[in-house]
Design an enzyme around this catalytic site. Structure first.
Site, short mmCIF file in Angstrom:
data_model
loop_
_atom_site.label_atom_id
_atom_site.label_comp_id
_atom_site.label_asym_id
_atom_site.label_seq_id
_atom_site.Cartn_x
_atom_site.Cartn_y
_atom_site.Cartn_z
N HIS A 1 -9.01 0.60 -6.03
CA HIS A 1 -8.18 -0.21 -5.13
C HIS A 1 -6.73 0.17 -5.35
O HIS A 1 -6.28 0.25 -6.50
CB HIS A 1 -8.38 -1.70 -5.38
CG HIS A 1 -9.78 -2.13 -5.10
ND1 HIS A 1 -10.25 -2.31 -3.81
CD2 HIS A 1 -10.82 -2.37 -5.92
CE1 HIS A 1 -11.52 -2.65 -3.87
NE2 HIS A 1 -11.90 -2.68 -5.14
N HIS B 1 -15.30 -7.62 -1.45
CA HIS B 1 -15.40 -9.04 -1.76
C HIS B 1 -16.58 -9.73 -1.10
O HIS B 1 -16.85 -10.90 -1.38
CB HIS B 1 -14.09 -9.73 -1.36
CG HIS B 1 -12.89 -8.93 -1.71
ND1 HIS B 1 -12.51 -8.69 -3.02
CD2 HIS B 1 -12.02 -8.24 -0.94
CE1 HIS B 1 -11.44 -7.91 -3.02
NE2 HIS B 1 -11.12 -7.63 -1.78
N TYR C 1 0.79 -1.23 0.00
CA TYR C 1 0.00 0.00 0.00
C TYR C 1 0.82 1.28 0.00
O TYR C 1 0.26 2.37 -0.13
CB TYR C 1 -0.96 0.00 1.20
CG TYR C 1 -1.94 -1.14 1.14
CD1 TYR C 1 -3.01 -1.11 0.27
CD2 TYR C 1 -1.76 -2.27 1.94
CE1 TYR C 1 -3.90 -2.17 0.19
CE2 TYR C 1 -2.66 -3.33 1.87
CZ TYR C 1 -3.71 -3.27 1.00
OH TYR C 1 -4.59 -4.32 0.92
#
Length: 147
Positions: A102, A82, A22
Site C-alpha cells: 500500500h 478491506h 499518493y
C-alpha cells in the site's frame, strides 16, 4: 523470476487523485520505476503489470499467475483490501508467494482501512512507504527464493 504486479481500484488514477496521499507519479511512472529499478536490474526479472477496478478481474489475474507459472505476486488491492474475501481466497488457492503493498499507511488512516481481509493470505505487507514499497516487495521475493 517472474513477478506479477497487480494494482486494484483507482490506482490507474495515480498522479490525479489525492496527491497529498499518493504523490504525483502516474500509474505508468510507477510501473517504469519498478521495472527499471537499478538494485535488481541484473536479476533477470520478468514483470507483468496489471490493473483493474473490478474485483473479479483481480481474482482472474491471480488465477492466471498460477497458470502462467509466476514465482511471486505483488498486490495492491486498493479498497478491496478491506472487503474482498474473493481476493483472499484466490491468493490462498494459487499458493504463490504474495506481498501486499500500500502506497499510503493504511493503519494511520480511516478506521475502515485498518481492516485487512486480504493480508492474512499474503506472506507479508508493506504499507506507507510510497512507491518504494513495491521495490521492497520485489527485493523480498528475491530473498524469499534465495533462502
Amino acid at each position: 523470476m517472474k513477478i506479477m504486479v497487480i494494482n486494484g481500484p483507482n490506482l490507474n488514477m495515480l498522479g490525479i487523485r489525492e496527491k497529498n496521499i499518493y504523490g504525483t507519479f502516474s500509474y505508468d511512472d510507477l510501473c517504469k520505476y519498478i521495472k527499471d529499478y537499478p538494485e535488481y536490474k541484473d536479476k533477470n526479472i520478468e514483470f507483468e503489470f496489471l490493473q483493474s477496478n473490478v474485483e473479479g478481474e483481480i481474482v482472474n489475474f491471480i488465477q492466471e499467475a498460477y497458470s502462467k507459472k509466476y514465482d511471486g505476486i505483488i498486490l495492491n488491492a486498493g479498497g478491496y483490501t478491506h472487503t474482498s474475501v474473493a481476493i483472499h481466497d484466490a491468493i490462498k488457492a494459487v499458493s504463490i508467494p504474495t506481498v501486499e503493498v500500500h502506497i499510503s499507511n493504511i493503519h494511520a488512516r480511516e478506521d475502515f482501512r485498518k481492516v485487512c481481509v486480504t493480508s492474512p493470505a499474503c506472506i507479508g505487507q508493506i504499507t506507507g512507504l510510497g512507491k518504494l514499497g513495491y521495490i521492497l516487495a520485489v527485493v523480498y521475493l528475491i530473498e524469499y527464493y534465495n533462502k
